[in-house]
Write a protein that holds these residues in place. Structure first.
Motif, PDB file in Angstrom:
ATOM      1  N   THR A  17       0.813  -1.221   0.000  1.00  0.00           N
ATOM      2  CA  THR A  17       0.000   0.000   0.000  1.00  0.00           C
ATOM      3  C   THR A  17       0.843   1.267   0.000  1.00  0.00           C
ATOM      4  O   THR A  17       0.385   2.315  -0.431  1.00  0.00           O
ATOM      5  CB  THR A  17      -0.940   0.025   1.215  1.00  0.00           C
ATOM      6  N   LYS A  18       2.084   1.164   0.475  1.00  0.00           N
ATOM      7  CA  LYS A  18       2.985   2.325   0.485  1.00  0.00           C
ATOM      8  C   LYS A  18       3.912   2.327  -0.724  1.00  0.00           C
ATOM      9  O   LYS A  18       4.874   3.081  -0.772  1.00  0.00           O
ATOM     10  CB  LYS A  18       3.802   2.341   1.774  1.00  0.00           C
ATOM     11  N   GLY A  19       3.651   1.469  -1.714  1.00  0.00           N
ATOM     12  CA  GLY A  19       4.480   1.417  -2.912  1.00  0.00           C
ATOM     13  C   GLY A  19       5.760   0.628  -2.734  1.00  0.00           C
ATOM     14  O   GLY A  19       6.649   0.672  -3.581  1.00  0.00           O
TER      15      GLY A  19
END
Length: 78
Positions: A17-19
């Motif tokens: 989700t944070k890349g």
């Protein structure tokens, strides 16, 4: 399936989700990637993304620049 020497397929990774992605252990071992290492991310919209150890990229850039400086110095002395 055999692959050409020095070429690898490490499988897939998922983007969190944070890349963030996790570099597979086998890849980290082969390329000697340790915690805290800096990686340079390169991208080509047609060919994709590549990760390169920052120090290897800087060594290559330094070699290119030194080669250019030597060549320019040789041309000036002629």
């Amino acid at each position: 399936m055999a692959h050409p020497e020095g070429k690898h397929i490490f499988g897939t990774v998922k983007v969190g989700t944070k890349g963030q992605i996790v570099i597979p252990k086998e890849a980290r071992d082969i390329f000697n990637i340790k915690p805290g290492d800096s990686l340079l991310m390169l991208g080509d919209e047609k060919q994709g993304i590549a990760l390169v150890k920052q120090e290897a990229f800087f060594e290559l850039a330094d070699a290119i620049l030194n080669s250019r400086l030597i060549k320019e110095s040789d041309e000036e002395s002629e």
